[in-house]
Every structure is written in C-alpha cells, then in structure tokens.
Design a protein around this motif. Structure first.
Motif, mmCIF file in Angstrom:
data_model
loop_
_atom_site.group_PDB
_atom_site.id
_atom_site.type_symbol
_atom_site.label_atom_id
_atom_site.label_comp_id
_atom_site.label_asym_id
_atom_site.label_seq_id
_atom_site.Cartn_x
_atom_site.Cartn_y
_atom_site.Cartn_z
ATOM 1 N N LEU A 33 0.806 -1.174 -0.087
ATOM 2 C CA LEU A 33 0.102 -0.022 0.057
ATOM 3 C C LEU A 33 0.863 1.337 -0.024
ATOM 4 O O LEU A 33 2.027 1.448 0.720
ATOM 5 N N GLU A 198 -5.599 4.425 7.429
ATOM 6 C CA GLU A 198 -4.798 4.371 6.320
ATOM 7 C C GLU A 198 -3.680 3.580 6.839
ATOM 8 O O GLU A 198 -2.645 3.652 6.281
ATOM 9 N N GLY A 199 -3.930 2.581 7.634
ATOM 10 C CA GLY A 199 -3.143 1.625 8.116
ATOM 11 C C GLY A 199 -3.444 0.995 9.503
ATOM 12 O O GLY A 199 -4.495 1.407 10.065
ATOM 13 N N VAL A 271 -7.478 3.281 1.580
ATOM 14 C CA VAL A 271 -6.172 2.536 1.235
ATOM 15 C C VAL A 271 -6.611 2.011 -0.301
ATOM 16 O O VAL A 271 -5.594 1.955 -1.051
ATOM 17 N N ARG A 274 -6.109 4.933 -2.770
ATOM 18 C CA ARG A 274 -4.681 5.153 -2.734
ATOM 19 C C ARG A 274 -4.014 3.974 -3.912
ATOM 20 O O ARG A 274 -3.206 4.594 -4.596
ATOM 21 N N SER A 306 -8.138 12.182 4.272
ATOM 22 C CA SER A 306 -6.957 11.635 3.537
ATOM 23 C C SER A 306 -6.063 12.415 2.687
ATOM 24 O O SER A 306 -4.836 12.091 2.443
#
Length: 541
Positions: A33, A198-199, A271, A274, A306
């Motif tokens: 990612l 985001e993770g 995610v 992206r 984001s």
C-alpha cells in the motif's frame, strides 16, 4: 474473466504483493500500500448523480463503463468502488455490481459474502457490544451506566424488527436487561473506520476512540477503556486489505468497504483509492446516492481526512429521474415539460459541484425505452446551461458506449487544478456546519432541531468533539425530508432528530427526519427471485 495475476500486472502489482483468493479475486498486502505522502500519478474522477429514484439510476454502471471507455481510448484506468451490502441485495436493489456490459466480476461472489469483509466488520462491532454488556454484567471497574449505553449491534440484513429490542432477559445468568438497537452493518462506525483508516496503527487508534457510553459519574467510556482494540483489530486483519477484481472488459477494480451514503459517509476505503491511484492514469470512484449525500461527504470527510482530491466530477442523470423530479411519473408517455422542469433539479446539483471548484461533466445514462426526443431535451437543456453532456450507453455497449464520456472527462481533468475547497471549517460550531450543508447543498430554509438533538449537541460540546466534521443521515430520494425546493413554494427546513458521536470514524452523525439506520424489506423483496441451482450456481441477482 482474466486471471487476477494478469489484472494486477496492468497496475504493475507483483504476485508477491497479493493474497490470492482463487482465480479471480485477490487482496493487496499491507506492504504494497502506498504511504500517505507517496506521490500518486492517477487522476481521481468522482462519479456522482442527481437524487436517484427508488429503482436507482445506474451510477455504478456508469463508473464501470467510464473506466472501460478510458481504457478503450488508450488510458490506463482503475476503479475504486464500495462492496455491496446484503441488505439491499435481498431488499430493493437486488445487486450492487453494475449491470449489462458494465459489471464487476465475479459479480455473484462480490454481491454475496465476497472476501468476508462485511462479516469481519460485523464481528468486530458486535464483539465490542458483547464486551460492553459483559462489563455491565460483572460490574467492572468501569462502572458503566446501563441506561447510558449507545453502542448498538449490527447485522448485514434488512430487518426492521431489530430496530428496537430488549436484551438480557431470562434471569441473572443471561446478563442485565436493557433496551438495545440494531443497525445494518454498512452503518457501523467500524465500517466507517475501516474505510478512513490508513494502516494498522491508524485503524487501532480510531477503534480505541470509539465512544460506547458513560459511567455512573457521567464520564465517557471508550473501546480502549474496555480493552477491546486488540481483538477488534485482529478480526479486521484481512478486512483492511483492499480487494482486487475486474470489470467486464478486464479493467482492474479495487472493491473495498461499503458504508451507505444515506446513513454513513458513502465512500470506499482510502487505502483502496490510494492503491488504485498508484498504478493507473485515471481512477474512477463514486460516492453514494446523489451529490447532496455521498459527494458532499466525499469532499468534507474523506478528502479532508486523507488529503485526496479529484480532478474531475461527473454527474449522472436519467430521463426517468428528471421526470420524477419534475413532478411527473417515470413512464415514457409523460410529457417532455416534466423533463424540462426536472432540469431545475440538475441546476441545483451543478451549483453544488461548482461550490467545490469543479465544472461537472454530465453523463446522460440511456435506459431501454428512453426516446430520442426525451434525450435531446436533456442534451439541449445542458447546452443552454453551458454544460458538457455526453450520452452513455454502456449497459448495452460496454466501454464503447462510454468513449465520448471518457474523452470529456480527460479534457475536464486536464484543466488547471483549482484550490482545495471545503464547505465549512472544522473550527465552526456543529450547528454552523449542519447549517452550511443544509442550506447550501440541500437548499433547506433552516434547521429544526428536536429536543433530543439539542441535548446531544450540548453533550458534544461537553465532551470536546465540536471540532469534528458533520455527516448527515437523510433521505436519498430528495434534497430535504419534507419536499424539494424545486417543487414550488418555500423550501422546507431540515429536521435534525439526534446527533451521534462517531469519534473513531472522526465525525458527528446527524440524523435528519425519519431516517432509520436499520432498513426494512419491501413488500416484494428481491430475495424472492434469488435461488441456487442444483449445479451450485446462484441466479436472480
């Protein structure tokens, strides 16, 4: 269908970066990612629409067709879309993977269970609910006040009987009796967290901030206080990985996360978006329902969180929807004056798009039975308004029916990018944020707060959450619950019945009108026509 490794190769994704789930589905591993500060080459294209009708207007079909059209004219394209929920599949919608020659494949698998992401979200959500009641049962040191618990349970099925329930009956061994409620899984805050995280680190931080209720002293109790974060994150260990599939014509498609647009923020995961933008020239994404719901939340919640920002916006219109918004019926025998009247509804959405700094491309999605005369009324009306409009016939023609739309989108995306514009500042009060959305995007004359909503807003301030953005849950079929401004007369006020704190997702959820977060089935649900053949094939979706 192509093998999923061949689809991944189009985006320069190596087999080592994939968790393969059969021939046609894979998940992208965390290590592949892109980071938040990575430079992403893909230009993001947002697909939105005017307010839909009960049958839907084919927004997902247009998104898929546009991506296929971009590929046909030599651009490397990818899709970033939401996962379907079982509720609408067995309710009214009957499927959520596009239609005709613009579908996501394998469509049946995507529609039903897919990679189990929605089930993982439901399990993580309900684990937290179980830990809440367990803490009450054993009178833990948290000293939870059972009448001040607002963490609900979820189920990925439309079931109106579960909207309000009583749990804990049957004596002390079965817990403490109290009133409780169910939402559909797509409305879960865990779903919103999954799509905005985001993770892993961000996921766990957001899960920990979930507000479940209060103790007997009036202090907030969070998922972190219940020591629930680790187990919830473990249940989501695969669900956070974006799913990779393909379109009918082999365009790579990341299908990940599924919050509803009318009762949540209505956008696929950050995610996945992206990941798509890392390997494609153009990334086609959509936001739930009309521009008033999903697209406003796309900008003010997803983009603000984001740092993503689109380069072009497409508005989908149909003859049927414009007729209905013009005061008529959906039938082809209705007079063209209703379509012309309905164009004022399009005018409102165009103004809303321009507020965020974009000149929209209008996609006229042609349905079987639309007459040439009706379509020309729409196209003439768009030209008179200075709008670029392209006819879309992707349902029957696939990507070939979207080439004109694709070219118009490329031209829109090549214009110089304007400044990032949000509808309100985070420093504004919650009431000012709600009013900005209601007056500007919905065309409401004002806000009518219930006593409960006012009490909720005071609690928001007491807890220090007034700096969060606003997510308004309302009807998707019209701009304001009690009617549309274009129907004549004074525009109605937006009725706000309650305000929930979604601290983990990072927004305040304002419930407008009689919106419910657990839908019910219609009198003739789509479930009646879905079946399994003797050779194991599902049909009727």
């Amino acid at each position: 269908m192509h093998h999923i490794l061949d689809i991944a190769a189009k985006l320069r994704i190596s087999p080592e970066d994939l968790l393969v789930c059969g021939e046609h589905v894979a998940k992208l591993r965390l290590g592949a990612l892109p980071s938040r500060d990575a430079v992403l080459d893909g230009r993001l294209v947002l697909i939105s629409a005017i307010n839909p009708t009960h049958a839907g207007e084919g927004k997902t079909t247009v998104a898929i067709g546009l991506a296929q059209g971009l590929e046909r004219i030599g651009r490397r394209a990818a899709l970033a879309l939401r996962e379907p929920s079982l509720g609408p599949i067995f309710g009214i919608k009957g499927g959520g993977t596009g239609g005709g020659r613009c579908r996501l494949e394998p469509s049946t698998r995507i529609n039903m269970h897919f990679t189990g992401d929605l089930h993982a979200v439901g399990a993580a959500h309900n684990l937290l609910a179980a830990l809440v009641d367990n803490a009450i049962h054993f009178r833990s040191e948290l000293d939870l006040e059972q009448r001040q618990i607002f963490w609900r349970r979820v189920l990925d099925v439309n079931d109106r009987a579960l909207r309000q329930v009583v749990i804990g009956l049957g004596g002390r061994p079965n817990g403490v009796p109290r009133e409780a409620s169910f939402d559909i899984t797509a409305a879960s805050e865990v779903m919103a967290i999954l799509c905005l995280a985001e993770g892993i680190e961000d996921l766990k931080a957001r899960l920990g901030r979930i507000l479940v209720g209060f103790d007997r002293s009036g202090n907030p109790v969070t998922a972190a206080g219940l020591r629930a974060v680790g187990a919830m994150a473990a249940l989501l260990h695969d669900a956070i990985l974006p799913n990779l599939v393909q379109s009918t014509e082999g365009v790579p498609a990341f299908v990940h996360g599924g919050p509803f647009g009318n009762i949540a923020h209505g956008c696929n995961s950050v995610v996945a978006t992206r990941a798509a933008a890392q390997g494609a020239d153009f990334v086609v994404t959509e936001a739930g329902f009309g521009f008033d719901l999903g697209a406003e939340k796309f900008f003010d919640i997803k983009c603000r969180s984001s740092g993503l920002w689109p380069r072009a916006v497409v508005l989908v219109v149909t003859v049927r929807a414009l007729r209905i918004h013009g005061g008529g019926g959906a039938g082809s025998g209705s007079p063209m004056s209703e379509i012309r009247s309905g164009l004022t509804h399009l005018d409102h959405h165009v103004r809303c798009v321009r507020i965020f700094g974009f000149e929209p491309v209008i996609a006229v999605n042609r349905f079987e039975g639309d007459s040439e005369a009706d379509l020309e009324v729409i196209e003439t009306g768009c030209r008179e308004r200075g709008l670029v409009a392209e006819r879309f016939t992707g349902f029957t023609d696939g990507g070939a029916g979207a080439e004109g739309l694709a070219q118009a989108v490329i031209e829109a995306a090549e214009r110089p990018a304007g400044p990032v514009r949000y509808l309100y500042a985070l420093e504004d009060s919650p009431e000012a944020k709600i009013e900005a959305v209601a007056r500007t995007i919905y065309g409401a004359s004002g806000i009518a707060y219930s006593r409960t909503a006012r009490r909720d807003l005071e609690q928001v301030r007491r807890l220090g959450y007034e700096g969060l953005p606003i997510c308004i849950a309302k009807t998707h079929l019209k701009l304001v619950e009690d009617g549309d401004r274009e129907r004549g007369g004074n525009p109605p006020s937006l009725p706000v019945e309650s305000v929930r704190v979604a601290a983990g997702a990072g927004y305040l959820l304002a419930l407008a009108g009689d919106i419910v977060t657990m839908p019910g089935l219609p009198q003739e649900p789509a479930a009646y026509r879905i079946d399994l053949t003797e050779d194991g094939e599902v049909f009727g979706i």
